[in-house]
Write an enzyme that holds these catalytic residues in place. Structure first.
Site, PDB file in Angstrom:
ATOM      1  CB  CYS B  79      -0.988  -0.040   1.162  1.00 34.13           C
ATOM      2  SG  CYS B  79      -2.341   1.132   0.942  1.00 34.13           S
ATOM      3  CG  HIS B 183      -4.083  -3.456   2.435  1.00 33.63           C
ATOM      4  ND1 HIS B 183      -3.122  -3.015   3.311  1.00 33.63           N
ATOM      5  CD2 HIS B 183      -4.654  -2.337   1.935  1.00 33.63           C
ATOM      6  CE1 HIS B 183      -3.114  -1.695   3.349  1.00 33.63           C
ATOM      7  NE2 HIS B 183      -4.034  -1.261   2.520  1.00 33.63           N
ATOM      8  CD  GLU B 185      -2.011  -6.096   4.834  1.00 36.39           C
ATOM      9  OE1 GLU B 185      -1.479  -6.508   3.781  1.00 36.39           O
ATOM     10  OE2 GLU B 185      -2.250  -4.891   5.047  1.00 36.39           O
TER      11      GLU B 185
END
Lengths: 255, 205
Positions: B79, B183, B185
């Protein structure tokens, strides 16, 4: 193409998840453990998870940070936290505990600078402004803060424009009248909000069937639906909801 | 051991959790002189380019990151951490990025009816093969949240894109450095796959 989202919205009080009807906390039903529920929704490929603290006493980041840490360990989808976010410290502490976004609701009526401050530090996408509405005379939307307890003398239109101008990245549009009733979203309210807001709108309050979700998307024009009762009290989950909606021509993430 | 760099810009805990949950050894690093102890470095981030640059400089990460990038250490930006790989960013006034991938970070161009930030799940169109894409199918969705985008100067550095009323850079890479705008994650199984591939990558394309 950006996909639509189905978002379980979970209400937290006294260490448990609960579900209210029309914001009545005293009559709320227990619906499970927060960490276990988030793990399950994550495994059901929820597109995002919203967790709101609706306790009237324990507010602010101290009431939530330990929970957010535990929940973030099992949540590999975006996690939005709200309920008593009234200072920059609240937002910063919750984000550093594992929240991806915070919901600012009551504080947005008093001072728009909080929205701007959080947006400038963490990005506009990290700030969702929650707006709770009851229908008043002649169906006019009346805005409420403090978990539906305090009337705010501001127009919906004006409030949405000013919070977006202050830096809100999304609007969480909630109908108090429809909350927990499972009779469908206030589609007109969602359509109004999504037309005014230049940022994505999440519709909340009233999900009972997959058809309700469909109408929120097609007639309400929202980017996402927040669902609680439909998942808590019926044989439904995000996977099945999205399978239904995909068959009606909406697009969701491909895994 | 994977090192997730703490430079005061948000969600490093989520990033560390995602590696840990997938059985990978990970630590959060806040001292610049310890970067060299880690086989793989991750620059996470949520937020603002200008502020991120300021934090990187104030905490003394710029020099060690440049040195380890030049030495071939596998490095991943996420990001804002991905945007920091650029030479210049314009969010909060013009500021100097790490300059590891040639290009500029500019605001996503507005258009009538186009909502900014670009928030949500959008597909990753893989443009060039890369070891981190091993086993990943074309067109899978990842979670994006951003208002600025990376304009690469060299098209060879554009490894993946997404479509948001126009092409938006999703993955950049040059030599041992790679960056994801989205993202991983927060992108469930496919995100986990990318993180695992990064951990297995020796930095050679």
């Amino acid at each position: 193409m950006l996909k639509k989202r189905v978002i379980p919205i979970l209400l937290y009080a006294n260490g448990r998840l609960v579900k209210t009807a029309r914001f009545d906390l005293d009559a709320a039903r227990d619906v499970g453990d927060p960490v276990k529920s988030v793990a399950v929704y994550n495994s059901q490929l929820a597109d995002e998870i919203v967790l709101l603290n609706i306790e009237r006493e324990a507010r602010g980041w101290r009431a939530l940070a330990p929970l957010v840490e535990s929940v973030a360990k099992v949540c590999f989808t975006p996690l939005t936290i709200g309920g008593g976010v009234v200072t920059f410290e609240d937002a910063a502490a919750l984000i550093s505990s594992g929240a991806d976004k915070v919901v600012i609701n009551s504080a947005a009526y008093q001072d728009k600078r909080l929205i701007t401050q959080v947006a400038e530090h963490f990005g506009a996408q990290a700030v969702i402004v929650g707006i709770d509405v009851r229908r008043g005379e002649a169906g006019r939307p009346v805005l409420f803060s403090d978990c539906g307890m305090t009337i705010e003398p501001v127009d919906l239109d004006q409030h949405i424009r000013s919070v977006v101008a202050a830096g809100a990245g999304e609007i969480l549009m909630q109908s108090i009248d429809r909350d927990g009733m499972m009779q469908g979203y206030d589609v007109d309210l969602l359509a109004t909000a999504s037309q005014i807001a230049t940022v994505p709108t999440i519709g909340a309050g009233g999900s009972g069937t997959y058809d309700h979700l469909l109408r929120a998307f097609t007639e309400g024009g929202v980017a996402a639906v927040a669902c609680a009762s439909i998942f808590h009290f019926s044989d439904s989950n995000p996977l099945r909801a999205k399978a239904f909606l995909t068959n009606h021509g909406l697009h969701f993430k491909v895994v | 051991m994977i090192g997730v760099i703490d430079y005061g810009m948000g969600n490093l805990r989520s990033v560390a959790n995602a590696f840990y949950e997938n059985g990978l050894e990970v630590e959060v690093i806040s001292e610049p002189d310890r970067l060299e102890d880690y086989s793989h470095l991750v620059l996470p981030g949520v937020g603002h380019f200008g502020k991120a640059v300021k934090n990187i400089d104030e905490r003394g990460f710029r020099g060690p990151l440049a040195a380890l990038a030049a030495a071939g250490r596998p490095m991943l930006g996420l990001c804002v951490g991905m945007q920091l790989l650029a030479e210049v960013g314009t969010e909060g006034g013009e500021s100097r990025g790490l300059g590891l991938v040639a290009g500029r970070v500019t605001a996503i161009p507005p258009a009538p009816g186009k909502r900014i930030p670009h928030v949500g799940w959008n597909e990753l169109n893989i443009q060039r093969d890369h070891p981190v894409f091993n086993g990943l199918k074309q067109g899978r969705d990842f979670y994006f949240v951003h208002s600025y985008q990376f304009d690469v100067a060299d098209p060879d550095n554009l490894l993946g894109s997404t479509d948001y009323e126009g092409q938006v850079t999703a993955v950049v890479g040059r030599a041992n450095v790679i960056g994801f705008q989205f993202h991983p994650e927060k992108s469930q199984v496919n995100g986990a796959k990318l993180l695992e591939n990064f951990a297995d990558w020796d930095g050679v394309c």
